[in-house]
Design an enzyme around this catalytic site. Structure first.
Site, mmCIF file in Angstrom:
data_model
loop_
_atom_site.group_PDB
_atom_site.id
_atom_site.type_symbol
_atom_site.label_atom_id
_atom_site.label_comp_id
_atom_site.label_asym_id
_atom_site.label_seq_id
_atom_site.Cartn_x
_atom_site.Cartn_y
_atom_site.Cartn_z
ATOM 1 N N HIS A 76 -11.038 -2.373 -18.416
ATOM 2 C CA HIS A 76 -11.776 -1.115 -18.661
ATOM 3 C C HIS A 76 -10.991 0.187 -18.487
ATOM 4 C CE1 HIS A 76 -12.662 -1.221 -13.908
ATOM 5 N NE2 HIS A 76 -11.778 -0.549 -14.144
ATOM 6 N N HIS A 77 -9.660 0.174 -18.265
ATOM 7 C CA HIS A 77 -8.979 1.339 -18.253
ATOM 8 C C HIS A 77 -8.654 1.501 -19.454
ATOM 9 C CE1 HIS A 77 -8.808 1.739 -13.812
ATOM 10 N NE2 HIS A 77 -8.837 0.299 -13.820
ATOM 11 N N HIS B 201 2.801 13.484 -8.595
ATOM 12 C CA HIS B 201 1.900 13.833 -7.644
ATOM 13 C C HIS B 201 0.963 12.448 -7.444
ATOM 14 C CE1 HIS B 201 -2.047 15.112 -5.892
ATOM 15 N NE2 HIS B 201 -2.789 14.681 -6.980
ATOM 16 N N SER C 166 -16.487 1.048 8.721
ATOM 17 C CA SER C 166 -17.338 0.054 9.436
ATOM 18 C C SER C 166 -16.968 -0.270 10.910
ATOM 19 C CB SER C 166 -17.086 -1.507 8.798
ATOM 20 O OG SER C 166 -17.155 -1.643 7.236
ATOM 21 N N TYR D 122 -8.512 -1.475 -5.203
ATOM 22 C CA TYR D 122 -9.325 -1.962 -4.052
ATOM 23 C C TYR D 122 -8.407 -2.056 -2.859
ATOM 24 C CZ TYR D 122 -13.279 -2.039 -6.923
ATOM 25 O OH TYR D 122 -14.170 -1.758 -7.655
ATOM 26 N N THR E 191 -20.387 -3.728 -3.745
ATOM 27 C CA THR E 191 -20.201 -2.405 -3.332
ATOM 28 C C THR E 191 -21.405 -1.773 -2.616
ATOM 29 O OG1 THR E 191 -18.461 -2.258 -4.976
ATOM 30 C CG2 THR E 191 -18.988 -0.369 -3.653
ATOM 31 N N LYS F 54 -22.414 -3.094 0.510
ATOM 32 C CA LYS F 54 -21.780 -2.474 1.717
ATOM 33 C C LYS F 54 -22.318 -1.066 1.980
ATOM 34 C CE LYS F 54 -17.425 -3.141 2.248
ATOM 35 N NZ LYS F 54 -16.871 -4.491 3.050
ATOM 36 N N HIS G 68 -6.047 -2.540 -11.318
ATOM 37 C CA HIS G 68 -7.228 -2.553 -10.874
ATOM 38 C C HIS G 68 -7.339 -2.996 -9.442
ATOM 39 C CE1 HIS G 68 -11.058 -1.012 -11.234
ATOM 40 N NE2 HIS G 68 -11.320 -1.972 -10.541
ATOM 41 N N TRP H 36 1.395 8.652 -13.830
ATOM 42 C CA TRP H 36 1.694 7.661 -12.836
ATOM 43 C C TRP H 36 1.598 6.310 -13.328
ATOM 44 C CZ3 TRP H 36 -0.942 4.061 -10.077
ATOM 45 C CH2 TRP H 36 -2.361 3.712 -10.279
ATOM 46 N N ARG I 22 -7.083 15.785 -19.659
ATOM 47 C CA ARG I 22 -6.136 15.699 -18.369
ATOM 48 C C ARG I 22 -4.880 15.640 -18.791
ATOM 49 N NH1 ARG I 22 -6.378 9.471 -16.488
ATOM 50 N NH2 ARG I 22 -5.105 10.236 -14.944
ATOM 51 N N GLU J 195 -5.238 -2.667 -6.991
ATOM 52 C CA GLU J 195 -4.602 -1.809 -6.501
ATOM 53 C C GLU J 195 -5.786 -0.632 -6.116
ATOM 54 O OE1 GLU J 195 -1.747 -0.856 -5.241
ATOM 55 O OE2 GLU J 195 -1.917 1.274 -4.756
ATOM 56 N N ASP K 111 1.823 -8.435 19.672
ATOM 57 C CA ASP K 111 2.712 -7.688 18.549
ATOM 58 C C ASP K 111 2.379 -8.076 17.246
ATOM 59 O OD1 ASP K 111 4.620 -6.055 16.888
ATOM 60 O OD2 ASP K 111 5.547 -5.479 18.893
ATOM 61 N N SER L 66 8.287 -3.173 0.214
ATOM 62 C CA SER L 66 7.734 -3.169 1.423
ATOM 63 C C SER L 66 6.274 -3.566 1.546
ATOM 64 C CB SER L 66 7.868 -1.394 1.652
ATOM 65 O OG SER L 66 7.051 -0.991 2.667
ATOM 66 N N SER L 67 5.510 -3.277 0.716
ATOM 67 C CA SER L 67 4.154 -3.681 0.719
ATOM 68 C C SER L 67 4.047 -5.188 0.761
ATOM 69 C CB SER L 67 3.477 -3.304 -0.471
ATOM 70 O OG SER L 67 3.170 -1.927 -0.670
#
Lengths: 176, 530
Positions: B306-307, B81, B272, B261, B332, B335, B257, B146, B454, B259, B110, B173-174
């Site tokens: 921090h993870h 998931h 925006s 963002y 943040t 924004k 991390h 994950w 979890r 990722e 293009d 790909s990315s």
């Protein structure tokens, strides 16, 4: 320069960045190890520097010896089940391994302590876990551990379980 | 050459041919709009598969005890998931927006590398197939989470290898897509379209693409090390050979991390565009938005640990990562305040895109606040791996990124299809999604605070009520997405014709310069921006 050439030049540069960052992931490995050495964390397999040899005869600590071989064709056991020591006393215990496979095998032992916080007071001067061990087919080997329990060990800790687990170093084929 | 063919050529003008017919149109296309469409449909398919897995998870957690799946399969469901939603749904959906919108918004014909663009997309279905196939391997899909933490990953079956290769393909790909996007934005803007005149959506994608080029290869490195640990006798993460599983966590989160963002920033870009359009005011603080986005991107590279406060790092390290994390709240916050200030004294209407944007604003800010709570070391040590964390990141991923994607789809669907979507059904979709989303995840804050861990298929009786509510919410939210599919198909097939600029306050080039629906080829002659 035409747009096509400019686009190609920029994409090449960005491609280099991507390749460099792939290498950076691998560069993090030695970087991490150096940080650990510099900060003195995670040094399970480094000899300790014993600074205080004052023996604290007012109390005793029981060291329980434990051994495990994780998915390995080795019989691994301590020669005695437990020893009683005074903090600050230099002590030697012995372990024995027997390689029961018909081929040489390389293994690495990883120590752990119970309770976990006793680990920082358990100073190993000599240990078979500092290096990988390679045993020929059927070989038997006795190996010493020389240690000192730091007298600064909190008084409520009366028993320390010293547990070694041997893991096979895959792909080594018994070669060092 | 016959006269007929000659006439045919005249009627269409050599450069304005349409697409090939049939399936080959999609296999061989180099058109940014076709590729954008494929990205969007691909991510919807992945969103459905990942959503089914989420329903499976919530079904098992509906009551205590083990009813439907065994714990091992439960672990596989949570793992897949996460991987499918992050890499298959949320990332491609914004690449789809980028493909459709960036060339139109900067006045380019293009993407810079059209054929590479085609290849970037077609890597994805193969990666997705590998991921799904891993369920049918001996030992099943990896059940490692994950994040693919060592040492579990070193012990898994062949499904793990398929997943590793899938991650390699997705990363490739990315990276290729990002190189394409950066090149397009930097080299192919219309005359007069200076960097500081670009729509904010383009800016956020420029910054995201740089993040991707810098971060994705690090993930590729981490999974490559896992692969060589598994099969080639290296011991990067294997304690036996002097490796360290904690090292994996550092490398993974150095990617992980940024990722976060990579997922959030394009969503910020969509919001925006939407909020000014429906407030009928230009975006408040455009320049500060650009600088805040850049600041978020740069700081995101120094907060990864921090993870992993609980791995046993020195207190100095914990303090550094705690303060660095808190600093991210500043840009943040800039924004969020700018979006609110854009609406201030605006002439606001509440069509579906604006509703989703407002939903985003409230829910994302809430997710940001719980993130701030989790950045505090002693609190995090208490909450680590509880449902509080699950609630936190679903508020930023679902109510943040997914709501922004819905806002974007409803906002641009008229331009893409030429038809207006059904406003009533759109509003229904929004309110159902909003209510069921909060049913699922708001209560998970309580579960986490009460200590429910979890990634566990069972729980003590005391957690039953909140888990039931959460599961009912999950079933409802799943059904609500069928309504979304219906609305999109209905809009593609027909409906009220949309005018060139259906949104009064919209002001970027695709609304002001292009007819609706957007023709197959646009801006072959670049407009001059005054």
């Amino acid at each position: 320069m035409t747009l096509k050439q400019e686009n190609r030049r920029l994409s090449r540069r960005l491609g280099v960045v991507a390749v460099v960052m792939f290498g950076f992931a691998f560069a993090l490995v030695p970087f991490y190890n150096q940080i650990c050495v510099a900060l003195g964390i995670n040094n399970l397999d480094q000899p300790s520097v014993v600074t205080n040899t004052q023996v604290d005869r007012s109390r005793t600590v029981t060291i329980e010896l434990d051994s495990n071989a994780h998915n390995m064709p080795w019989r691994f056991r301590p020669l005695v089940g437990h020893v009683t020591v005074h903090p600050g006393e230099i002590t030697m215990v012995e372990y024995e391994i027997v390689n029961v496979r018909e081929a040489p095998v390389t293994g690495q032992a990883v120590p752990s302590y119970g309770p976990q916080r006793a680990g920082e007071y358990f100073q190993k001067v000599e240990c078979f876990c500092f290096t990988q061990q390679t045993l020929a087919a059927g070989e038997t080997r006795r190996m010493p551990v020389v240690f000192v329990v730091d007298p600064k060990l909190p008084r409520d800790v009366e028993t320390i379980a010293l547990s070694y687990t041997f893991f096979e170093v895959a792909g080594r084929g018994g070669k060092i | 050459m016959s006269a007929v063919v000659h006439d045919h050529g005249h009627a269409h003008d050599d450069h304005h041919h349409g697409p090939y017919g049939g399936i080959m149109r999609w296999v061989t296309t180099t058109n940014h709009k076709d590729i954008g469409t494929m990205y969007l449909w691909f991510s919807f398919a992945m969103f459905s598969i990942g959503g089914l897995m989420a329903v499976g998870i919530r079904l098992e957690l509906f009551t205590p005890g083990l009813q439907f799946v065994d714990p091992d399969f439960f672990n596989q469901l949570t793992t897949m998931h996460g991987l499918i939603m992050v890499f298959g749904a949320i990332m491609p959906v914004f690449v789809g927006f980028a493909n459709w919108q960036i060339p139109m918004m900067i006045g380019a014909p293009d993407m810079a590398f059209a054929r590479l663009n085609n290849w970037s997309f077609w890597l994805l279905p193969f990666a997705a197939t590998l991921l799904v196939l891993s369920f049918f391997m001996p030992g099943g899909a990896p059940g490692v989470g994950w994040t693919m933490y060592a040492p579990l990953t070193v012990q898994m079956g062949i499904g793990m290898d398929l997943t590793i290769f899938a991650v390699h393909l997705l990363g490739m790909s990315s990276i290729l897509g990002s190189i394409n996007i950066i090149t397009t934005i930097l080299n192919m803007r219309a005359p007069g379209m200076t960097l500081m005149r670009m729509p904010l959506f383009v800016w956020t994608w420029l910054i995201t693409a740089y993040l991707l080029v810098a971060a994705m290869p690090v993930l590729a490195g981490a999974v490559t090390m896992t692969l060589t640990d598994r099969h080639f006798g290296t011991t990067f993460f294997n304690a036996a050979g002097g490796g360290d599983p904690v090292l994996y966590q550092h490398i993974f989160w150095f990617f992980g991390h940024p990722e976060v963002y990579i997922i959030a920033l394009p969503g910020f870009g969509v919001i925006s565009q939407v909020i000014p359009a429906f407030s009928r005011k230009p975006l408040f603080g455009y320049a500060s938005m650009v600088y805040a986005t850049s600041a978020i991107a740069i700081i995101s590279f120094i907060v990864w640990a921090h993870h992993m406060y609980t791995v046993g790092m020195p207190v100095t390290g914990q303090l550094f990562f705690m303060y660095a994390t808190m600093i991210i709240a500043v840009p943040t916050g800039v924004k969020v305040f700018n979006w609110v200030a854009t609406m201030w004294k605006g002439s606001i209407t509440f069509e579906t895109p604006m509703l989703f944007a407002l939903g985003f604003l409230f829910m994302f800010t809430l997710g940001g606040f719980t993130g701030l709570v989790l950045s505090v070391v002693p609190i995090d040590i208490q909450m680590h791996d509880t449902y509080y964390v699950v609630a936190h990141f679903h508020y930023v991923m679902v109510a943040g990124a997914l709501f922004a994607a819905f806002a974007g789809v409803y906002f641009w669907l008229p331009k893409w299809t030429g038809n207006m979507y059904n406003e009533t059904l759109g509003k229904w979709h929004f309110w159902l999604t909003l209510i069921f989303f909060n049913m699922i995840f708001f209560v998970q804050h309580f579960l986490g605070l009460a200590g429910m861990p979890r990634r566990i298929p069972d729980y003590p009786l005391m957690f039953e009520t909140w888990n039931k509510i959460s599961s009912i919410g999950a079933f409802g939210m799943g059904l609500a997405q069928l309504l979304f599919l219906y609305i999109v198909i209905q809009t593609i097939r027909g409906g009220v014709k949309a005018p060139q600029k259906p949104w009064e306050g919209a002001d970027s080039l695709e609304w002001t310069h292009l007819p609706t629906p957007a023709p197959y080829h646009t801006f072959e002659v670049q407009p001059v921006i005054k």
